[in-house]
Write a protein that holds these residues in place. Structure first.
Motif, PDB file in Angstrom:
ATOM      1  N   THR A  49       0.843  -1.192   0.000  1.00  9.86           N
ATOM      2  CA  THR A  49       0.000   0.000   0.000  1.00  9.86           C
ATOM      3  C   THR A  49       0.877   1.240   0.000  1.00  9.86           C
ATOM      4  O   THR A  49       1.832   1.337   0.772  1.00  9.86           O
ATOM      5  CB  THR A  49      -0.910   0.021   1.235  1.00  9.86           C
ATOM      6  N   VAL A  50       0.554   2.201  -0.850  1.00 12.61           N
ATOM      7  CA  VAL A  50       1.296   3.458  -0.907  1.00 12.61           C
ATOM      8  C   VAL A  50       0.363   4.620  -0.581  1.00 12.61           C
ATOM      9  O   VAL A  50      -0.757   4.698  -1.089  1.00 12.61           O
ATOM     10  CB  VAL A  50       1.949   3.662  -2.291  1.00 12.61           C
ATOM     11  N   ILE A  51       0.840   5.507   0.283  1.00 10.22           N
ATOM     12  CA  ILE A  51       0.112   6.717   0.664  1.00 10.22           C
ATOM     13  C   ILE A  51       0.821   7.902   0.034  1.00 10.22           C
ATOM     14  O   ILE A  51       2.038   8.061   0.170  1.00 10.22           O
ATOM     15  CB  ILE A  51       0.063   6.875   2.193  1.00 10.22           C
ATOM     16  N   MET A  52       0.055   8.756  -0.658  1.00  8.28           N
ATOM     17  CA  MET A  52       0.629   9.893  -1.363  1.00  8.28           C
ATOM     18  C   MET A  52      -0.122  11.177  -1.023  1.00  8.28           C
ATOM     19  O   MET A  52      -1.231  11.152  -0.497  1.00  8.28           O
ATOM     20  CB  MET A  52       0.610   9.658  -2.878  1.00  8.28           C
ATOM     21  N   GLY A  53       0.502  12.298  -1.345  1.00  6.29           N
ATOM     22  CA  GLY A  53      -0.102  13.596  -1.101  1.00  6.29           C
ATOM     23  C   GLY A  53       0.966  14.661  -1.104  1.00  6.29           C
ATOM     24  O   GLY A  53       2.164  14.368  -1.027  1.00  6.29           O
ATOM     25  N   ALA A  54       0.549  15.908  -1.167  1.00  8.54           N
ATOM     26  CA  ALA A  54       1.504  17.016  -1.153  1.00  8.54           C
ATOM     27  C   ALA A  54       2.146  17.136   0.224  1.00  8.54           C
ATOM     28  O   ALA A  54       1.694  16.518   1.202  1.00  8.54           O
ATOM     29  CB  ALA A  54       0.790  18.312  -1.536  1.00  8.54           C
ATOM     30  N   ASN A  55       3.187  17.938   0.315  1.00  8.13           N
ATOM     31  CA  ASN A  55       3.829  18.178   1.600  1.00  8.13           C
ATOM     32  C   ASN A  55       2.809  18.743   2.601  1.00  8.13           C
ATOM     33  O   ASN A  55       2.018  19.630   2.258  1.00  8.13           O
ATOM     34  CB  ASN A  55       4.988  19.176   1.445  1.00  8.13           C
ATOM     35  N   GLY A  56       2.840  18.210   3.818  1.00  5.33           N
ATOM     36  CA  GLY A  56       1.926  18.685   4.848  1.00  5.33           C
ATOM     37  C   GLY A  56       0.544  18.077   4.794  1.00  5.33           C
ATOM     38  O   GLY A  56      -0.348  18.481   5.552  1.00  5.33           O
ATOM     39  N   ALA A  57       0.350  17.076   3.943  1.00  4.95           N
ATOM     40  CA  ALA A  57      -0.983  16.465   3.803  1.00  4.95           C
ATOM     41  C   ALA A  57      -1.345  15.573   4.985  1.00  4.95           C
ATOM     42  O   ALA A  57      -2.522  15.251   5.189  1.00  4.95           O
ATOM     43  CB  ALA A  57      -1.070  15.670   2.507  1.00  4.95           C
ATOM     44  N   GLY A  58      -0.343  15.117   5.750  1.00  5.86           N
ATOM     45  CA  GLY A  58      -0.608  14.236   6.890  1.00  5.86           C
ATOM     46  C   GLY A  58      -0.146  12.812   6.691  1.00  5.86           C
ATOM     47  O   GLY A  58      -0.439  11.939   7.514  1.00  5.86           O
ATOM     48  N   LYS A  59       0.613  12.555   5.644  1.00  2.12           N
ATOM     49  CA  LYS A  59       1.029  11.193   5.306  1.00  2.12           C
ATOM     50  C   LYS A  59       1.887  10.569   6.404  1.00  2.12           C
ATOM     51  O   LYS A  59       1.624   9.452   6.862  1.00  2.12           O
ATOM     52  CB  LYS A  59       1.807  11.190   3.984  1.00  2.12           C
ATOM     53  N   THR A  60       2.934  11.284   6.791  1.00  2.59           N
ATOM     54  CA  THR A  60       3.850  10.753   7.807  1.00  2.59           C
ATOM     55  C   THR A  60       3.148  10.609   9.149  1.00  2.59           C
ATOM     56  O   THR A  60       3.366   9.635   9.879  1.00  2.59           O
ATOM     57  CB  THR A  60       5.085  11.662   7.938  1.00  2.59           C
ATOM     58  N   THR A  61       2.282  11.547   9.475  1.00  2.00           N
ATOM     59  CA  THR A  61       1.522  11.452  10.732  1.00  2.00           C
ATOM     60  C   THR A  61       0.661  10.204  10.741  1.00  2.00           C
ATOM     61  O   THR A  61       0.619   9.469  11.739  1.00  2.00           O
ATOM     62  CB  THR A  61       0.643  12.705  10.921  1.00  2.00           C
ATOM     63  N   LEU A  62      -0.024   9.931   9.634  1.00  2.00           N
ATOM     64  CA  LEU A  62      -0.847   8.724   9.543  1.00  2.00           C
ATOM     65  C   LEU A  62       0.011   7.477   9.682  1.00  2.00           C
ATOM     66  O   LEU A  62      -0.349   6.529  10.395  1.00  2.00           O
ATOM     67  CB  LEU A  62      -1.597   8.701   8.211  1.00  2.00           C
ATOM     68  N   LEU A  63       1.173   7.458   9.025  1.00  2.00           N
ATOM     69  CA  LEU A  63       2.067   6.302   9.108  1.00  2.00           C
ATOM     70  C   LEU A  63       2.525   6.088  10.557  1.00  2.00           C
ATOM     71  O   LEU A  63       2.533   4.961  11.056  1.00  2.00           O
ATOM     72  CB  LEU A  63       3.274   6.505   8.196  1.00  2.00           C
ATOM     73  N   GLN A  64       2.904   7.165  11.239  1.00  2.00           N
ATOM     74  CA  GLN A  64       3.374   7.055  12.626  1.00  2.00           C
ATOM     75  C   GLN A  64       2.264   6.571  13.556  1.00  2.00           C
ATOM     76  O   GLN A  64       2.521   5.813  14.498  1.00  2.00           O
ATOM     77  CB  GLN A  64       3.909   8.405  13.095  1.00  2.00           C
ATOM     78  N   LEU A  65       1.052   6.989  13.297  1.00  2.00           N
ATOM     79  CA  LEU A  65      -0.077   6.528  14.105  1.00  2.00           C
ATOM     80  C   LEU A  65      -0.318   5.035  13.891  1.00  2.00           C
ATOM     81  O   LEU A  65      -0.524   4.281  14.849  1.00  2.00           O
ATOM     82  CB  LEU A  65      -1.333   7.334  13.767  1.00  2.00           C
TER      83      LEU A  65
END
Length: 261
Positions: A30-46
């Motif tokens: 599964t790949v999560i994408m989006g512009a900078n600041g979209a929340g991708k890394t936060t979602l991954l860390q959660l």
């Protein structure tokens, strides 16, 4: 399987994620994408249990992640973050062995040593085994950290499924090693490992991902169970850039050509 329900996260009165619902199937890429600041890394860390949500739940194989101890989490999933700073001196082999820390006390077993050696062979860093980690280039350090997480999930099996979280894993790698890492990650899904990655390179994602999810302003806007369904309107909405989707003969994934304004 990972199930995310009504997930929100705020810090210092700033809402970083809002009402995210997501299901990730086992043994998928599964790949999560989006512009900078979209929340991708936060979602991954959660999802990895590194952060606790403000509201909502995350379940791994039916168990609420909040009920899992740090030791249980370490044995079930591995996390490759964007940046690592080690405040003390270690060799490459010692850094990779950190991935096996949850599985032994005091001294590694022969099986741990074998897993570390195999991980270094996979990423072609065996020749760096005795090099000090602090002396590595950015790309070399990224490959060594990939070795660490590979060692951590090396004992995945039908009865012990694992999850690998990757946050921008190819950002400092040249083209050859970008594809090598992605091929290794993809192969893990056939070895009882679920892979979840944050990527910026859309064409790389289209070549390897089973499922694509797109975020914007802390919300999950699109989920493509068939990545080939991506279109220019979606890309414009998420990234605010014009694009042309090119079908490639004899290949099962399209190529996205980005147009200047």
């Amino acid at each position: 399987m990972i199930e995310v329900k009504n997930l929100s996260y705020a810090i210092h009165n700033k809402q970083l994620l809002q009402d995210v619902n997501l299901t990730i199937q086992k043994n998928s890429f599964t790949v999560i994408m989006g512009a900078n600041g979209a929340g991708k890394t936060t979602l991954l860390q959660l999802m990895a249990g590194s952060l606790m949500p403000s509201s909502g739940t995350i379940a791994i194989d039916g168990s609420n992640i909040a009920s899992l101890s740090p030791e249980m989490l370490a044995k079930k999933r591995a996390v490759l973050s964007q940046r690592y700073h080690l405040p003390f001196t270690l060799t490459v082999r010692e850094v990779v062995m950190m991935g096996r820390y949850p599985f032994f006390r005091n001294q590694p077993h022969a099986v741990d040593v074998a897993m570390v050696n195999h991980a270094m062979q996979q990423m072609h860093v065996t020749h760096l085994a005795d090099t000090l980690y602090q002396n590595l280039s950015g790309g070399e350090a990224q490959k060594v950290q990939m070795c660490r997480v590979l060692a951590q999930i090396a004992d995945a099996s039908e009865s012990q499924k694992k999850i690998l979280f990757l946050d921008e894993p190819v950002s400092q790698l040249d083209v050859k090693y970008q594809y090598q890492l992605m091929q290794i990650a993809q192969s893990l899904t056939r070895q009882h490992v679920t892979v979840v990655a944050v990527l910026h390179d859309m064409n790389l994602a289209l070549q390897f991902a089973d499922t694509l999810h797109f975020m914007k302003s802390g919300q999950l806007l699109y989920s493509l169970q068939q990545p080939v369904d991506i279109d220019a309107a979606l890309i414009k909405n998420i990234f605010d850039v014009h694009a042309i989707k090119l079908e490639q003969q004899n290949l099962d994934h399209p190529f996205i050509y980005f147009q200047p304004e």
